[in-house]
Write a protein that holds these residues in place. Sequence first.
Motif, PDB file in Angstrom:
ATOM      1  N   VAL A 130       5.335 -11.095  -2.619  1.00 28.34           N
ATOM      2  CA  VAL A 130       5.887  -9.807  -3.045  1.00 28.34           C
ATOM      3  C   VAL A 130       7.102  -9.477  -2.160  1.00 28.34           C
ATOM      4  O   VAL A 130       7.056  -9.683  -0.944  1.00 28.34           O
ATOM      5  CB  VAL A 130       4.815  -8.709  -2.918  1.00 28.34           C
TER       6      VAL A 130
ATOM      7  N   SER B  98      -6.336 -10.143  -3.043  1.00 26.51           N
ATOM      8  CA  SER B  98      -6.549 -11.529  -2.652  1.00 26.51           C
ATOM      9  C   SER B  98      -5.148 -12.138  -2.516  1.00 26.51           C
ATOM     10  O   SER B  98      -4.183 -11.403  -2.245  1.00 26.51           O
ATOM     11  CB  SER B  98      -7.422 -12.251  -3.682  1.00 26.51           C
ATOM     12  N   SER B  99      -5.026 -13.428  -2.718  1.00 31.52           N
ATOM     13  CA  SER B  99      -3.723 -14.039  -2.444  1.00 31.52           C
ATOM     14  C   SER B  99      -3.569 -15.359  -3.188  1.00 31.52           C
ATOM     15  O   SER B  99      -4.559 -16.083  -3.396  1.00 31.52           O
ATOM     16  CB  SER B  99      -3.609 -14.281  -0.939  1.00 31.52           C
TER      17      SER B  99
ATOM     18  N   LYS C 206      -9.434 -14.785   2.372  1.00 33.29           N
ATOM     19  CA  LYS C 206      -9.172 -14.154   1.064  1.00 33.29           C
ATOM     20  C   LYS C 206     -10.140 -14.700   0.009  1.00 33.29           C
ATOM     21  O   LYS C 206     -10.622 -13.966  -0.848  1.00 33.29           O
ATOM     22  CB  LYS C 206      -7.716 -14.392   0.646  1.00 33.29           C
TER      23      LYS C 206
ATOM     24  N   TYR D 171       3.059  -6.211  13.100  1.00 31.65           N
ATOM     25  CA  TYR D 171       4.522  -6.076  13.102  1.00 31.65           C
ATOM     26  C   TYR D 171       4.862  -4.623  13.404  1.00 31.65           C
ATOM     27  O   TYR D 171       3.953  -3.778  13.505  1.00 31.65           O
ATOM     28  CB  TYR D 171       5.176  -6.599  11.813  1.00 31.65           C
TER      29      TYR D 171
ATOM     30  N   LEU E   6      -5.064   5.275   3.851  1.00 31.18           N
ATOM     31  CA  LEU E   6      -5.714   4.877   5.108  1.00 31.18           C
ATOM     32  C   LEU E   6      -5.017   3.666   5.725  1.00 31.18           C
ATOM     33  O   LEU E   6      -4.642   2.733   5.012  1.00 31.18           O
ATOM     34  CB  LEU E   6      -7.183   4.544   4.817  1.00 31.18           C
TER      35      LEU E   6
ATOM     36  N   GLY F  41       0.809  -1.216   0.000  1.00 24.49           N
ATOM     37  CA  GLY F  41       0.000   0.000   0.000  1.00 24.49           C
ATOM     38  C   GLY F  41       0.843   1.267   0.000  1.00 24.49           C
ATOM     39  O   GLY F  41       0.513   2.243  -0.683  1.00 24.49           O
TER      40      GLY F  41
ATOM     41  N   LEU G 271      -6.035  -2.788   0.312  1.00 19.15           N
ATOM     42  CA  LEU G 271      -4.885  -3.637   0.652  1.00 19.15           C
ATOM     43  C   LEU G 271      -4.843  -3.892   2.152  1.00 19.15           C
ATOM     44  O   LEU G 271      -4.004  -4.655   2.637  1.00 19.15           O
ATOM     45  CB  LEU G 271      -3.581  -2.972   0.183  1.00 19.15           C
TER      46      LEU G 271
HETATM   47  P1  NAD Z   1       0.974  -5.338   5.265  1.00 20.72           P
HETATM   48  O1  NAD Z   1       0.607  -6.110   6.494  1.00 20.72           O
HETATM   49  O2  NAD Z   1       2.326  -4.744   5.180  1.00 20.72           O
HETATM   50  O3  NAD Z   1      -0.107  -4.208   4.987  1.00 20.72           O
HETATM   51  C1  NAD Z   1      -1.442  -4.280   5.412  1.00 20.72           C
HETATM   52  C2  NAD Z   1      -1.750  -2.981   6.138  1.00 20.72           C
HETATM   53  O4  NAD Z   1      -3.126  -2.983   6.466  1.00 20.72           O
HETATM   54  C3  NAD Z   1      -0.987  -2.816   7.448  1.00 20.72           C
HETATM   55  O5  NAD Z   1      -0.258  -1.604   7.445  1.00 20.72           O
HETATM   56  C4  NAD Z   1      -2.063  -2.814   8.527  1.00 20.72           C
HETATM   57  O6  NAD Z   1      -1.769  -1.912   9.586  1.00 20.72           O
HETATM   58  C5  NAD Z   1      -3.285  -2.396   7.741  1.00 20.72           C
HETATM   59  N1  NAD Z   1      -4.535  -2.943   8.311  1.00 20.72           N
HETATM   60  C6  NAD Z   1      -4.780  -4.194   8.746  1.00 20.72           C
HETATM   61  N2  NAD Z   1      -6.041  -4.298   9.209  1.00 20.72           N
HETATM   62  C7  NAD Z   1      -6.608  -3.075   9.036  1.00 20.72           C
HETATM   63  C8  NAD Z   1      -7.895  -2.545   9.321  1.00 20.72           C
HETATM   64  N3  NAD Z   1      -8.832  -3.306   9.898  1.00 20.72           N
HETATM   65  N4  NAD Z   1      -8.134  -1.251   9.017  1.00 20.72           N
HETATM   66  C9  NAD Z   1      -7.182  -0.466   8.454  1.00 20.72           C
HETATM   67  N5  NAD Z   1      -5.938  -0.916   8.178  1.00 20.72           N
HETATM   68  C10 NAD Z   1      -5.652  -2.200   8.466  1.00 20.72           C
HETATM   69  O7  NAD Z   1       0.731  -6.359   4.049  1.00 20.72           O
HETATM   70  P2  NAD Z   1       1.158  -6.235   2.514  1.00 20.72           P
HETATM   71  O8  NAD Z   1       2.240  -7.217   2.270  1.00 20.72           O
HETATM   72  O9  NAD Z   1       1.342  -4.824   2.131  1.00 20.72           O
HETATM   73  O10 NAD Z   1      -0.145  -6.824   1.848  1.00 20.72           O
HETATM   74  C11 NAD Z   1      -1.173  -6.001   1.316  1.00 20.72           C
HETATM   75  C12 NAD Z   1      -2.339  -6.888   0.932  1.00 20.72           C
HETATM   76  O11 NAD Z   1      -1.919  -7.884  -0.014  1.00 20.72           O
HETATM   77  C13 NAD Z   1      -2.931  -7.667   2.104  1.00 20.72           C
HETATM   78  O12 NAD Z   1      -4.312  -7.770   1.882  1.00 20.72           O
HETATM   79  C14 NAD Z   1      -2.292  -9.033   1.986  1.00 20.72           C
HETATM   80  O13 NAD Z   1      -3.100 -10.030   2.561  1.00 20.72           O
HETATM   81  C15 NAD Z   1      -2.194  -9.183   0.482  1.00 20.72           C
HETATM   82  N6  NAD Z   1      -1.127 -10.075   0.026  1.00 20.72           N
HETATM   83  C16 NAD Z   1       0.183  -9.732   0.195  1.00 20.72           C
HETATM   84  C17 NAD Z   1       1.173 -10.595  -0.270  1.00 20.72           C
HETATM   85  C18 NAD Z   1       2.638 -10.272  -0.129  1.00 20.72           C
HETATM   86  O14 NAD Z   1       3.463 -11.056  -0.616  1.00 20.72           O
HETATM   87  N7  NAD Z   1       3.020  -9.153   0.495  1.00 20.72           N
HETATM   88  C19 NAD Z   1       0.826 -11.798  -0.905  1.00 20.72           C
HETATM   89  C20 NAD Z   1      -0.529 -12.098  -1.052  1.00 20.72           C
HETATM   90  C21 NAD Z   1      -1.501 -11.234  -0.614  1.00 20.72           C
END
Ligand code: NAD
Length: 327
Positions: free
Chosen positions: A179, A123-124, A153, A37, A30, A13, A80
Amino acid sequence: MNILVTGAAGFIGFHLADRLARDGHRVVALDNLNDYYAVSLKRARLDQLSGPVIETTDIADLPALEALFRRERFTHVVNLAAQAGVRHSVEHPHEYGRSNLIGFLNLLDVCKRFEIEHLLYASSSSVYGRQETLPFKETDPVDRPASLYAATKRADEMMAYSYADLHRLPSTGMRFFTVYGPWGRPDMAPCLFAGALLNGNPIDIFNHGRMARDFTYIDDVVESIVRLLPLAPGEDAGAPHEIYNVGRGEPVALLDFVELLERTLGIQATKRFRDMQPGDIERTWADTHKLQSMIDFKPQVSLEVGIERFVAWLKDYEGLLLESLAA
Ligand code: NAD
């Protein structure tokens, strides 16, 4: 476009909000800044953003979302925000229900009521579960998630479909594949491995090394989202809803990933071979034909270049990463 990016203090994001603002869009970033973490890492990411308006809100808080949508006239939304982490969901299921189910439902509903032109949501690859047929195609069966995270998801995809079908809310689900890159997540393998190497600690290799992931560099993911954003699914093929794999399309053995990281950092790892973790899957591999034909874009960043860029980032932010890993 006037765009809401949720989860904007998170890894993907943050990069997306930054890019969209640089492209000249109005962006509201947002996040609820939860402590799954290190919050210091999330705050440090937000401190890098100069264009977007920062909004500290929880998507599970419906009245707060309604007030935000009333105030802003969003045209596009990228969701996200989620409770991420496959392994964590085995021990801590409830946060997944709150953010990934209730929070996402809230978002669908306000997007419908405020007539958003296009909702994109994360999604994932985990929705594919332990299926044997590779690579994973969007048409493959996805009814056997291997973890609660994956189940939420998949549920998001089905809820989005129902809002598209019943309420004509155009939406697109993006199945991301592992990612990685600068400002990455400290609970994921690339940061965990780099942290262990820098601290001189052993690296845990699960399933005794029989693991492969379709590692996808962050800039390629951001480019894919940026290209998908204006392409709201049309009404012609039924519900205005689509799902795409967003991955590089080249699985990499985990041990090869570690070896490349060792070479780039110039540090040799001590490896501890472990059993498979509950909820985990052995291999992921994206079939990317559907996405490539839609957005006319192929991932550009090889694993070698991606790891070089990640290690270059570490030179400036090693302290932040190690502090995040210790938190
Ligand atoms: P991330 O955990 O770094 O980012 C998610 C953010 O959402 C966090 O900053 C968290 O504070 C915020 N958040 C969580 N619950 C919330 C809520 N109820 N209201 C407002 N904010 C909230 O994760 P990311 O790696 O940036 O992943 C982004 C999206 O992509 C997620 O939906 C994750 O499930 C999905 N995803 C990521 C990967 C990857 O490899 N990084 C792979 C598959 C799917």
